[in-house]
Design a protein around this motif. Structure first.
Motif, mmCIF file in Angstrom:
data_model
loop_
_atom_site.group_PDB
_atom_site.id
_atom_site.type_symbol
_atom_site.label_atom_id
_atom_site.label_comp_id
_atom_site.label_asym_id
_atom_site.label_seq_id
_atom_site.Cartn_x
_atom_site.Cartn_y
_atom_site.Cartn_z
ATOM 1 N N LYS A 350 -23.041 -130.981 -84.763
ATOM 2 C CA LYS A 350 -22.242 -129.745 -84.669
ATOM 3 C C LYS A 350 -22.712 -128.878 -83.508
ATOM 4 N N PHE A 351 -24.037 -128.792 -83.394
ATOM 5 C CA PHE A 351 -24.601 -127.989 -82.311
ATOM 6 C C PHE A 351 -24.246 -128.605 -80.960
ATOM 7 N N ALA A 352 -24.344 -129.958 -80.889
ATOM 8 C CA ALA A 352 -24.057 -130.652 -79.639
ATOM 9 C C ALA A 352 -22.605 -130.453 -79.227
ATOM 10 N N ALA A 353 -21.708 -130.506 -80.217
ATOM 11 C CA ALA A 353 -20.286 -130.332 -79.902
ATOM 12 C C ALA A 353 -20.022 -128.947 -79.318
ATOM 13 N N GLN A 354 -20.679 -127.937 -79.883
ATOM 14 C CA GLN A 354 -20.507 -126.576 -79.364
ATOM 15 C C GLN A 354 -21.072 -126.454 -77.948
ATOM 16 N N ILE A 359 -20.505 -126.253 -71.997
ATOM 17 C CA ILE A 359 -21.055 -126.699 -70.714
ATOM 18 C C ILE A 359 -20.041 -127.504 -69.903
ATOM 19 N N ARG A 360 -19.243 -128.320 -70.602
ATOM 20 C CA ARG A 360 -18.396 -129.281 -69.895
ATOM 21 C C ARG A 360 -17.433 -128.608 -68.909
ATOM 22 N N ASN A 361 -16.772 -127.554 -69.337
ATOM 23 C CA ASN A 361 -15.773 -126.916 -68.464
ATOM 24 C C ASN A 361 -16.403 -126.326 -67.204
ATOM 25 N N PRO A 362 -17.441 -125.485 -67.308
ATOM 26 C CA PRO A 362 -18.034 -124.959 -66.061
ATOM 27 C C PRO A 362 -18.624 -126.048 -65.171
ATOM 28 N N ARG A 395 -23.680 -134.984 -62.230
ATOM 29 C CA ARG A 395 -23.341 -136.188 -62.998
ATOM 30 C C ARG A 395 -24.359 -136.410 -64.128
ATOM 31 N N ARG A 396 -25.631 -136.127 -63.851
ATOM 32 C CA ARG A 396 -26.649 -136.258 -64.899
ATOM 33 C C ARG A 396 -26.360 -135.293 -66.042
ATOM 34 N N ILE A 397 -25.922 -134.087 -65.708
ATOM 35 C CA ILE A 397 -25.576 -133.122 -66.759
ATOM 36 C C ILE A 397 -24.390 -133.652 -67.570
ATOM 37 N N VAL A 401 -24.270 -134.425 -71.565
ATOM 38 C CA VAL A 401 -23.234 -133.867 -72.430
ATOM 39 C C VAL A 401 -22.545 -134.974 -73.218
ATOM 40 N N ASN A 402 -22.308 -136.116 -72.570
ATOM 41 C CA ASN A 402 -21.674 -137.244 -73.265
ATOM 42 C C ASN A 402 -22.571 -137.777 -74.381
ATOM 43 N N HIS A 403 -23.895 -137.771 -74.108
ATOM 44 C CA HIS A 403 -24.824 -138.173 -75.177
ATOM 45 C C HIS A 403 -24.697 -137.244 -76.378
ATOM 46 N N PHE A 404 -24.598 -135.962 -76.095
ATOM 47 C CA PHE A 404 -24.428 -135.000 -77.192
ATOM 48 C C PHE A 404 -23.144 -135.294 -77.962
#
Length: 566
Positions: A350-354, A359-362, A395-397, A401-404
């Protein structure tokens, strides 16, 4: 023709006019007793005649041989265990010269207590192995008690054999806990020592022996039941004396605590000083739920045992017994860890999804802007290099994020027919360059098992992760083994084993390898094994890691196996 009345009835009728009522009743009672006494052994005498017994001489017989007598004593051991204490007590309390004897259901003497008096008859009487069945001696107290299954007291001429006319003998039948006749108890003395209390004494002792037989049988059943419970129990059961010497070790305890061979004789040989067993023994303490990790001999398998210890005091014998009961809670400990891990993963998901959403958009905007800048504007070589570095880190970020997001999404496999051997072979082929670069030898052992129902893509993701871990952990010149086989212990599962000869994992860190973000790599995310375990569990399987420092690591996977036609 009218039937004649018995003589004592005629006498009573003729005399009644001359007697008052009280005298008449007393005389009637006396005459009835006399008549019954004279006729109560008539059937026994008829049987004796039918057997062809000669009443004028002693029968010619020899006692049973030692082997047959020993066998009869063994077959009647429960009877003798119950009866002999009473026989000894009876003989010790009777003041007159007598013989007390126990025989089996066939009339063979099993044990006697008494003086070996000089006459020929009593020398026979006191010899174990002699038979006192009616077919041998004719009507006699012991034989007739067996034949008619009732207490008998014969005095003098009531015996069929003339040699017994000088004896007074009382006997009572003996029964097993089910009421079946098993033998007889008798007391015999010279007629000059006759007492009217002999029969009552023997009868009382006979009842006591019957009761003792029942108690012994119940006690034996209780012991047998306790033994069965101990042997069939999944709990570890150890019984010792107060010095730690082992009295009993059930099969569950042997299989977990004792290596092959005779095994230890005491708790001191089996356990360390801080173990539950020695804490209870040395401190004479009772314990409840004493948690202890036990390593199975010959393997590195760790079991979590919850010990209870109880002291049992035997005041009669002034002895103490220590009872140790261990419950193997390994599966429940693993289940609890899995449950806690699942809770942490759920919370983290849940935390990762938030976080991913925030993070993904910026990051996407920054990445797009940087890509446009590098395409549309002119930069110095130095600035362009920095811009490309910024894109690389972005790309690393994105990967993080994908791992989350992978954690936050449940691992729901898409089941279809899958050839697990082909999937592993393909995965190993994909990684050939990595094996060559690391100077590692790959050894593959495949048992052809056919198709299984699974999500091949997810399983390949698991295999890639495990092989990468093995390559990273194994020094140059090492070996990585990949094995697929049917599990011998649980044939409904297929087992995949990936092992290496790498540096291994310390024992105190093994429990954490499936925790999210736990890693020993300098650049690892710590999500690989956690995701792999989630995928395997979503397939209804299980995954375990065994490792020892400098001896490598073994990862075992079990997947449900139902043979299908390809």
């Amino acid at each position: 023709m009218k039937s004649r009345k018995p003589l004592f009835e005629s006498v009573i009728i003729l005399s009644c006019k001359e007697m008052n009522k009280k005298d008449f009743e007393e005389r009637e009672s006396f005459m009835r007793r006399a008549y019954n006494q004279s006729n109560r052994y008539a059937e026994a005498w008829e049987r004796s005649k039918a057997y062809g017994v000669d009443p004028t001489m002693l029968p010619e017989q020899t006692p049973l041989g030692a082997h047959e007598l020993t066998a009869r004593i063994y077959n009647n051991r429960q009877l003798l265990e119950a009866a002999l204490p009473f026989v000894d007590q009876l003989y010790s309390t009777v003041e007159s010269e007598c013989i007390v004897a126990i025989c089996d259901i066939d009339g063979y003497l099993l044990a006697t207590r008494g003086e070996r008096l000089p006459d020929k008859l009593l020398q026979h009487h006191t010899t174990p192995g002699m038979c006192w069945h009616e077919s041998v001696y004719g009507a006699n107290a012991m034989g007739t008690a067996l034949a008619e299954d009732r207490p008998v007291h014969m005095v003098g001429e009531q015996h069929f054999n003339h040699e017994l006319h000088g004896m007074s003998c009382a006997a009572a039948p003996l029964h097993d806990p089910h009421g079946n006749l098993v033998g007889s108890l008798a007391i015999a003395a010279y007629k000059t020592e006759h007492s009217p209390y002999m029969l009552g004494t023997v009868l009382s002792i006979g009842h006591a022996i019957d009761k003792a037989m029942i108690l012994k049988s119940e006690h034996y059943r209780t012991l047998l039941l306790q033994e069965k419970i101990a042997e069939t129990s999944n709990n570890l059961i150890i019984v010792t004396g107060d010095d730690g010497q082992i009295v009993h070790l059930n099969e569950a305890a042997k299989s977990l605590l004792v290596p092959t061979g005779d095994g230890p004789e005491s708790l001191q040989e089996m356990f360390c000083e801080k173990s539950a067993a020695l804490v209870a023994l040395n401190g004479r303490k009772a314990l409840t739920d004493f948690v202890e990790e036990v390593k199975k001999p010959g393997t590195s398998e760790i079991h979590h045992i919850f010990w209870d210890a109880h002291w049992i005091e035997d005041e009669t014998n002034a002895a103490s017994t220590l009872l140790l009961v261990g419950r193997d809670m390994t599966k429940f400990v693993r289940l609890e860890r899995s449950s806690k891990q699942g809770e942490r993963l759920s919370t983290m998901g849940k935390f990762a999804a938030q976080i991913a959403h925030e993070i993904r958009n910026p990051v996407a905007v920054i990445k797009l802007a940087m890509q446009l800048m590098l395409k549309q504007e002119e930069f110095s070589e130095k600035s362009e290099k920095k811009g490309k570095m910024i894109l690389s880190e972005l790309r690393r970020i994105e990967d993080l994020v994908n791992h989350f997001l992978n954690i936050s999404k449940p691992q729901t496999p898409t089941f279809e027919l899958c050839n697990i051997v082909e999937t592993l072979r393909d995965t190993c082929n994909l990684m050939q360059n990595s094996f060559l670069q690391g100077n590692l030898q790959l050894v593959e052992h495949y048992e052809e098992i056919g198709m299984i129902t699974a999500d091949c893509d997810q399983l390949q993701q698991v295999f890639l992760n495990l092989l990468n871990n093995a390559i990273d952990a194994t020094p140059s010149g090492g070996t990585i083994n990949v094995t697929v086989r049917r599990d011998e212990a649980e044939p409904q599962f297929v087992q995949i084993v990936i092992s290496d000869t790498g540096q291994g994992i310390p024992e105190d860190r093994l429990a954490d390898v499936f925790e999210p973000f736990y890693t020993t790599k300098s650049r690892g995310t710590g999500l690989g094994l956690s995701n792999a375990k989630s995928i395997i569990e979503a397939h209804g399987g299980d995954m375990e890691v065994e490792s020892a420092v400098d001896h490598g690591t073994v990862v075992s996977i079990w997947l449900p196996f139902e043979p299908t036609v390809s």
